[in-house]
Design an enzyme around this catalytic site. Sequence first.
Site, short mmCIF file in Angstrom:
data_model
loop_
_atom_site.label_atom_id
_atom_site.label_comp_id
_atom_site.label_asym_id
_atom_site.label_seq_id
_atom_site.Cartn_x
_atom_site.Cartn_y
_atom_site.Cartn_z
N SER A 18 0.70 -1.14 0.07
CA SER A 18 0.02 -0.01 0.02
C SER A 18 0.73 1.24 -0.06
O SER A 18 1.88 1.29 0.71
CB SER A 18 -1.07 0.10 1.09
N TYR B 15 -1.90 0.93 10.37
CA TYR B 15 -2.05 0.33 9.14
C TYR B 15 -0.49 0.66 8.41
O TYR B 15 0.10 -0.28 7.80
CB TYR B 15 -3.03 0.91 8.34
#
Length: 269
Positions: free
Chosen positions: A154, A167
């Site tokens: 990501s 995250y």
Amino acid sequence: MNDQLPTTSPFDGEPAEHRGQRALVTGASSGIGAATARRLAHEGYEVVLVARRRERLVALAEEIGEWSKAPVSIEQCDITDPEQVTSLRTAVGGGLHLLVNNAGGAVGQEPLAEADFEAWETMFASNVFGTARVTQALLPALEAAHGTIVFVTSTAAEAPYEGGAGYCGAKSAERAMVGSLRLEIVDRPVRVCEVSPGMVHTEEFSLTRFHGDQAKADAVYAGVAEPLVADDIADCITWMATRPTHVNIDRLVVRPRAQAANHKVHREG
């Protein structure tokens, strides 16, 4: 079979020749994983669909089976469970040409001062430990087939953002794993690649992140004219996997044009 399912490939052009090659996709029950499975099936891969939700896998396998000439199979597996990963390794056996490490996801977006550490543990369990277990378990099969591993990380690994400590930390750890693995097995016939998506509008990612709060999930994409969709990333993964075997795409960062950085998104209206 459902009469409304397509009987021809939904993709343009003739499929590449990957007949007899096997690809395994984790997190294949929805979003990027499901889109990737479709793309790979069109390319001729024998796709193994892996996820926790068996009913979703069955439906996807039936859909692909309506138009793909290549076999498609399912393996229900929670990658955070070591015993289930061991069973997955046994089911795969020897010889795997492509592993797409897609399973993972985000949970919560609280600032560090209010962090829910159980949510952090969930993110690390799937994005880091689960991905590591699957990779370790299937590496011998990949080496036997001179295979390729594509990790879906990501842009959360590119730079931190407010509310993203958990995250960003998980995806940064996964990225470190990718880089270390590439160095460790440079003498083996296995390619190690990474695709790093930015803002991708899928049905479940933000909804899961905000614990089912549809309004918060919708707000993530509000005013963004054209966020990426799952098939955009699936297209990138398939391109990376189908390069000549001597070509390794170390990292491909993919964002919508409206997103210049994690914190800089153009919103209309």
